[in-house]
Design a protein around this motif. Structure first.
Motif, PDB file in Angstrom:
ATOM      1  N   GLY A   1      -6.624   5.307   1.293  1.00 41.13           N
ATOM      2  CA  GLY A   1      -7.998   5.203   1.786  1.00 41.13           C
ATOM      3  C   GLY A   1      -8.866   6.335   1.285  1.00 41.13           C
ATOM      4  N   ILE A   2      -8.326   7.530   1.273  1.00 45.91           N
ATOM      5  CA  ILE A   2      -9.073   8.686   0.767  1.00 45.91           C
ATOM      6  C   ILE A   2      -9.376   8.502  -0.717  1.00 45.91           C
ATOM      7  CG2 ILE A   2      -8.929  11.174   0.314  1.00 45.91           C
ATOM      8  CD1 ILE A   2      -7.249  11.384   2.903  1.00 45.91           C
ATOM      9  N   ARG A   3      -8.409   7.985  -1.466  1.00 48.49           N
ATOM     10  CA  ARG A   3      -8.628   7.735  -2.880  1.00 48.49           C
ATOM     11  C   ARG A   3      -9.745   6.699  -3.082  1.00 48.49           C
ATOM     12  NH1 ARG A   3      -5.377   8.050  -7.357  1.00 48.49           N
ATOM     13  NH2 ARG A   3      -4.827  10.045  -6.429  1.00 48.49           N
ATOM     14  N   ALA A   4      -9.771   5.674  -2.220  1.00 51.69           N
ATOM     15  CA  ALA A   4     -10.813   4.647  -2.321  1.00 51.69           C
ATOM     16  C   ALA A   4     -12.195   5.237  -2.085  1.00 51.69           C
ATOM     17  CB  ALA A   4     -10.552   3.520  -1.329  1.00 51.69           C
ATOM     18  N   VAL A   5     -12.299   6.161  -1.141  1.00 50.65           N
ATOM     19  CA  VAL A   5     -13.577   6.806  -0.860  1.00 50.65           C
ATOM     20  C   VAL A   5     -14.070   7.554  -2.089  1.00 50.65           C
ATOM     21  CG1 VAL A   5     -14.689   8.637   0.491  1.00 50.65           C
ATOM     22  CG2 VAL A   5     -13.211   6.956   1.627  1.00 50.65           C
ATOM     23  N   ARG A   6     -13.152   8.239  -2.774  1.00 46.57           N
ATOM     24  CA  ARG A   6     -13.549   8.949  -3.991  1.00 46.57           C
ATOM     25  C   ARG A   6     -14.011   7.974  -5.064  1.00 46.57           C
ATOM     26  NH1 ARG A   6     -11.389  10.334  -8.785  1.00 46.57           N
ATOM     27  NH2 ARG A   6      -9.265   9.652  -8.324  1.00 46.57           N
ATOM     28  N   LEU A   7     -13.274   6.879  -5.216  1.00 49.21           N
ATOM     29  CA  LEU A   7     -13.618   5.895  -6.240  1.00 49.21           C
ATOM     30  C   LEU A   7     -14.986   5.274  -5.985  1.00 49.21           C
ATOM     31  CD1 LEU A   7     -10.199   4.067  -6.694  1.00 49.21           C
ATOM     32  CD2 LEU A   7     -11.323   5.571  -8.336  1.00 49.21           C
ATOM     33  N   LEU A   8     -15.308   5.063  -4.734  1.00 47.02           N
ATOM     34  CA  LEU A   8     -16.590   4.462  -4.397  1.00 47.02           C
ATOM     35  C   LEU A   8     -17.753   5.428  -4.604  1.00 47.02           C
ATOM     36  CD1 LEU A   8     -15.657   2.482  -1.164  1.00 47.02           C
ATOM     37  CD2 LEU A   8     -16.191   1.540  -3.412  1.00 47.02           C
ATOM     38  N   GLY A   9     -17.472   6.718  -4.716  1.00 49.86           N
ATOM     39  CA  GLY A   9     -18.523   7.686  -4.984  1.00 49.86           C
ATOM     40  C   GLY A   9     -19.093   8.355  -3.753  1.00 49.86           C
ATOM     41  N   ALA A  10     -18.476   8.156  -2.561  1.00 51.61           N
ATOM     42  CA  ALA A  10     -18.941   8.831  -1.355  1.00 51.61           C
ATOM     43  C   ALA A  10     -18.582  10.318  -1.420  1.00 51.61           C
ATOM     44  CB  ALA A  10     -18.324   8.184  -0.119  1.00 51.61           C
ATOM     45  N   ASP A  11     -19.216  11.097  -0.552  1.00 52.03           N
ATOM     46  CA  ASP A  11     -18.989  12.548  -0.579  1.00 52.03           C
ATOM     47  C   ASP A  11     -17.662  12.977   0.012  1.00 52.03           C
ATOM     48  OD1 ASP A  11     -21.532  14.587  -1.144  1.00 52.03           O
ATOM     49  OD2 ASP A  11     -22.087  12.500  -0.882  1.00 52.03           O
ATOM     50  N   GLY A  12     -17.213  12.257   1.054  1.00 49.15           N
ATOM     51  CA  GLY A  12     -15.987  12.701   1.697  1.00 49.15           C
ATOM     52  C   GLY A  12     -15.609  11.848   2.878  1.00 49.15           C
ATOM     53  N   VAL A  13     -14.720  12.397   3.698  1.00 46.58           N
ATOM     54  CA  VAL A  13     -14.215  11.681   4.861  1.00 46.58           C
ATOM     55  C   VAL A  13     -14.369  12.536   6.103  1.00 46.58           C
ATOM     56  CG1 VAL A  13     -12.573  10.290   3.550  1.00 46.58           C
ATOM     57  CG2 VAL A  13     -11.863  12.515   4.455  1.00 46.58           C
TER      58      VAL A  13
ATOM     59  N   ALA B   1       0.816   7.099   3.547  1.00 46.96           N
ATOM     60  CA  ALA B   1       0.497   6.490   2.255  1.00 46.96           C
ATOM     61  C   ALA B   1      -0.797   5.694   2.335  1.00 46.96           C
ATOM     62  CB  ALA B   1       1.644   5.586   1.808  1.00 46.96           C
ATOM     63  N   ALA B   2      -1.001   5.008   3.457  1.00 49.40           N
ATOM     64  CA  ALA B   2      -2.222   4.226   3.630  1.00 49.40           C
ATOM     65  C   ALA B   2      -3.442   5.130   3.722  1.00 49.40           C
ATOM     66  CB  ALA B   2      -2.117   3.356   4.883  1.00 49.40           C
ATOM     67  N   ILE B   3      -3.311   6.233   4.433  1.00 48.46           N
ATOM     68  CA  ILE B   3      -4.430   7.162   4.546  1.00 48.46           C
ATOM     69  C   ILE B   3      -4.741   7.797   3.194  1.00 48.46           C
ATOM     70  CG2 ILE B   3      -5.110   9.402   5.521  1.00 48.46           C
ATOM     71  CD1 ILE B   3      -3.861   8.528   8.134  1.00 48.46           C
ATOM     72  N   ALA B   4      -3.708   8.151   2.453  1.00 49.25           N
ATOM     73  CA  ALA B   4      -3.935   8.709   1.114  1.00 49.25           C
ATOM     74  C   ALA B   4      -4.659   7.694   0.229  1.00 49.25           C
ATOM     75  CB  ALA B   4      -2.602   9.116   0.484  1.00 49.25           C
TER      76      ALA B   4
ATOM     77  N   MET C   1       0.830  -1.208   0.000  1.00 43.73           N
ATOM     78  CA  MET C   1       0.000   0.000   0.000  1.00 43.73           C
ATOM     79  C   MET C   1       0.865   1.259   0.000  1.00 43.73           C
ATOM     80  SD  MET C   1      -3.387   0.573   2.218  1.00 43.73           S
ATOM     81  CE  MET C   1      -2.607   0.338   3.793  1.00 43.73           C
ATOM     82  N   GLU C   2       2.178   1.085   0.099  1.00 42.61           N
ATOM     83  CA  GLU C   2       3.057   2.245   0.143  1.00 42.61           C
ATOM     84  C   GLU C   2       3.216   2.882  -1.234  1.00 42.61           C
ATOM     85  OE1 GLU C   2       4.209   3.605   2.883  1.00 42.61           O
ATOM     86  OE2 GLU C   2       3.148   2.096   4.031  1.00 42.61           O
ATOM     87  N   THR C   3       3.178   2.062  -2.297  1.00 37.51           N
ATOM     88  CA  THR C   3       3.323   2.606  -3.647  1.00 37.51           C
ATOM     89  C   THR C   3       2.232   2.055  -4.529  1.00 37.51           C
ATOM     90  OG1 THR C   3       4.800   0.812  -4.307  1.00 37.51           O
ATOM     91  CG2 THR C   3       5.824   2.785  -3.374  1.00 37.51           C
ATOM     92  N   VAL C   4       1.871   2.834  -5.543  1.00 36.53           N
ATOM     93  CA  VAL C   4       0.854   2.420  -6.500  1.00 36.53           C
ATOM     94  C   VAL C   4       1.429   2.572  -7.895  1.00 36.53           C
ATOM     95  CG1 VAL C   4      -1.452   2.819  -7.353  1.00 36.53           C
ATOM     96  CG2 VAL C   4      -0.942   3.228  -4.957  1.00 36.53           C
TER      97      VAL C   4
ATOM     98  N   ALA D   1       0.310  20.998  11.636  1.00 40.79           N
ATOM     99  CA  ALA D   1       0.909  20.515  10.387  1.00 40.79           C
ATOM    100  C   ALA D   1       0.377  19.144   9.972  1.00 40.79           C
ATOM    101  CB  ALA D   1       2.432  20.468  10.532  1.00 40.79           C
ATOM    102  N   GLY D   2       0.259  18.216  10.911  1.00 39.27           N
ATOM    103  CA  GLY D   2      -0.215  16.875  10.573  1.00 39.27           C
ATOM    104  C   GLY D   2      -1.638  16.887  10.050  1.00 39.27           C
ATOM    105  N   TYR D   3      -2.517  17.603  10.738  1.00 35.96           N
ATOM    106  CA  TYR D   3      -3.909  17.685  10.302  1.00 35.96           C
ATOM    107  C   TYR D   3      -4.032  18.421   8.970  1.00 35.96           C
ATOM    108  CZ  TYR D   3      -5.326  16.024  14.936  1.00 35.96           C
ATOM    109  OH  TYR D   3      -5.524  15.271  16.065  1.00 35.96           O
ATOM    110  N   GLN D   4      -3.204  19.443   8.759  1.00 34.78           N
ATOM    111  CA  GLN D   4      -3.239  20.158   7.480  1.00 34.78           C
ATOM    112  C   GLN D   4      -2.805  19.250   6.339  1.00 34.78           C
ATOM    113  OE1 GLN D   4      -0.761  23.462   8.716  1.00 34.78           O
ATOM    114  NE2 GLN D   4      -2.493  24.886   8.672  1.00 34.78           N
ATOM    115  N   ALA D   5      -1.861  18.361   6.603  1.00 37.37           N
ATOM    116  CA  ALA D   5      -1.410  17.432   5.560  1.00 37.37           C
ATOM    117  C   ALA D   5      -2.549  16.504   5.143  1.00 37.37           C
ATOM    118  CB  ALA D   5      -0.216  16.619   6.070  1.00 37.37           C
ATOM    119  N   VAL D   6      -3.353  16.037   6.107  1.00 38.93           N
ATOM    120  CA  VAL D   6      -4.500  15.190   5.771  1.00 38.93           C
ATOM    121  C   VAL D   6      -5.527  15.995   4.979  1.00 38.93           C
ATOM    122  CG1 VAL D   6      -6.387  13.786   6.674  1.00 38.93           C
ATOM    123  CG2 VAL D   6      -4.149  13.722   7.784  1.00 38.93           C
ATOM    124  N   ALA D   7      -5.788  17.221   5.410  1.00 37.34           N
ATOM    125  CA  ALA D   7      -6.740  18.074   4.684  1.00 37.34           C
ATOM    126  C   ALA D   7      -6.285  18.306   3.247  1.00 37.34           C
ATOM    127  CB  ALA D   7      -6.910  19.412   5.415  1.00 37.34           C
TER     128      ALA D   7
END
Length: 530
Positions: free
Chosen positions: A106-118, A101-104, A1-4, A138-144
């Motif tokens: 996961g966020i991409r998966a949410v978009r692919l599934l068609g949900a509104d957000g996280v 990388a895993a959180i990124a 899950m570290e690289t795609v 800084a950490g929370y801004q990176a997720v945003a």
């Protein structure tokens, strides 16, 4: 899950392009609340979900392998927005993102599934860990930034109390340090047990934390967040959920100290024995002309794991809760809860009132013992109204006054899964909450109570509550939450099917034959109770 691989990313982009709901926008574009208009119900499946399943793409993307998973009309046509919760420990030091990388992914998966957000939990203890004068975002801004890059909405949960056992401190260390000299700032039960990390409602306005009150510190937390994330409000952040107590929920911590509220089914204990709460109880008793009633809490109050008939206070017939004293105490106790919520939401409104966001807060879904006349578990948590009226009415009225949406974390609870010995009644409880919100004009939203579900009836119950419910349809629903189990073969395929049914408005006519009918006949219960 570290690289795609680049080729896979190309496939992902191609699949996602076939499924962005009408009304969504890319990064940086302005958004409006309830902006998504889902397509009408249809058979044949949602194109992007079908493409992903056919390619096995999402399963490989998260290392899960390839797996297969084994319309009604509503009064309000507005669609419920769908969010997925990010891990509780996404950020734990204020600076870095854990498993970025895993959180990124996961966020991409949410978009692919068609949900509104996280949904992103943001903790005071993480953002301001060591000093009352410095915040670290800084950490929370990176997720945003990750969320914005995917063009998704972000629901932020600002929590003033952490989550024990989840790798997140309950309070900033400089606040916890005060307890060494004054442990009375924490909620206390009849035996003197302290709920470490749960600040008593009675100190909201008292300058007991380095010369400042908790309310002043909460306001500083909210304002610092609003400033740090100012450029996200017009593009990404659409919802702000304000924590009103332990685990982010408006309630007394009536379950045993250190226990998991999701696994507790006792009546619980009153939390009014710190010196600050007792001072307010004595003052209230004097004002009401019953000074002797304010000397302590009820002498016949329950212990944490008691049943209603094992203590005098909540006995079904002839219990103290039905006496003038019982009404006096429970009304005061519930009033303290509502007062705390009113103060914190008032503070949040002063900070976020001018922002283009929907303000919300969470209440508990304590369905056990709801069938008892006294509703003891709810009363011990602070939900009560005289004359056996709707105990959620004062809270709904307070929420409505602040334009705040009531988040109910029990949209997955099924009658046929509960222990009848605890008097569980989730259907009637949910209707009672809806009736209180409808009466006072408060919006309602939902979450699941069980983290990561695998039973089809739980998914069907949620789908019923957000698609086919006839009273007070939720304005948004958040599925909790991402983690290793979330992407497991036992769960993720079922979750994909659930999202497809919600996002695409699809209702499988064979669901009822496979045991996915609405548990407990929720719609019939709504009509009967209403």
């Amino acid at each position: 899950m570290e690289t795609v691989p680049a080729m896979m990313m190309t496939q992902v982009a191609s699949a996602s392009a076939t499924r962005r709901p009408q009304g969504t926008r890319g990064p940086g574009a302005a958004r409006t609340l309830n902006r998504v208009a889902f397509p009408p119900a249809r058979h044949g499946g949602c194109s992007a979900s079908r493409d992903l399943r056919a390619a096995g793409l999402v399963g490989r993307f998260f290392g899960a392998g390839e797996h297969s998973s084994k319309s009604h009309e509503v009064d309000d046509p507005a669609p419920a927005r769908l969010f997925v919760g990010l891990p509780i420990d996404s950020v734990t030091d204020g600076v870095t993102v854990n498993s970025a990388a895993a959180i990124a992914a996961g966020i991409r998966a949410v978009r692919l599934l068609g949900a509104d957000g996280v949904e992103l939990p943001v903790f005071w203890s993480v953002a301001q860990p060591e000093s009352p004068d410095r915040f670290s975002w800084a950490g929370y801004q990176a997720v945003a930034d990750m969320v914005r890059a995917e063009g998704l909405s972000l629901r932020v949960s600002l929590r003033t109390h952490g989550t024990p056992g989840a790798g997140v401190p309950t309070l900033p260390s400089w606040v916890s340090g005060v307890a060494a000299d004054d442990p009375e700032i924490f909620f206390t039960d009849r035996s003197g047990g302290r709920h470490d990390g749960c600040l008593s409602f009675a100190i909201d306005d008292l300058p007991v934390l380095h010369g400042k009150s908790p309310l002043q510190l909460y306001e500083a937390f909210f304002r610092s967040f609003a400033v740090a994330f100012d450029d996200f409000f017009d593009s990404t952040i659409t919802d702000v959920t304000v924590g009103l107590g332990a685990h982010g929920v408006l309630r007394y911590p009536s379950y045993p100290p250190g226990s998991d509220a999701r696994k507790f089914t006792g009546m619980g204990e009153f939390q009014c024995y710190d010196k600050y709460m007792l001072q307010q109880l004595r003052q209230h008793a004097v004002e009401e002309g019953h000074a002797m009633w304010g000397l302590a809490g009820p002498h016949d109050a329950p212990r944490y794991h008691d049943s209603p008939d094992s203590c005098g206070f909540f006995r079904e017939r002839g219990g103290s809760w039905e006496t003038p004293y019982g009404d006096f105490f429970l009304s005061w106790y519930a009033g303290q809860l509502v007062g705390h919520g009113d103060r914190v939401l008032g503070t949040a409104n002063a900070v976020f009132g001018g922002k283009p966001v929907e303000l919300s807060a969470k209440i508990p879904f304590m369905h056990w013992w709801h069938g008892a006349r006294s509703r003891p578990a709810e009363a011990a948590a602070g939900f009560y109204k005289s004359n056996q009226k709707n105990g959620y009415s004062p809270v709904a009225k307070m929420f409505a006054r602040h334009g705040c949406t009531m988040v109910v974390p029990g949209m997955d609870v099924c009658m046929n899964k509960q222990h009848h010995s605890t008097g569980s009644s989730p259907d009637t409880l949910l209707v009672q909450m809806k009736n209180a919100c409808r009466r006072h004009g408060a919006r309602i939203a939902g979450e699941n109570a069980s983290l990561v579900m695998t039973h089809t009836s739980s998914f069907s119950r949620i789908r019923s509550n957000i698609l086919t419910t006839e009273l007070m349809r939720p304005c948004h629903f958040t599925y909790q939450r991402m983690g290793a189990e979330f992407f497991s073969p036992d769960h993720f395929p079922q979750f994909m099917e659930f999202v497809r049914s919600v996002v695409c408005g699809e209702w499988d006519e064979d669901d009822e034959e496979r045991g996915m009918a609405v548990p407990g006949n929720a719609r019939a219960t709504e009509a009967k109770v209403a």
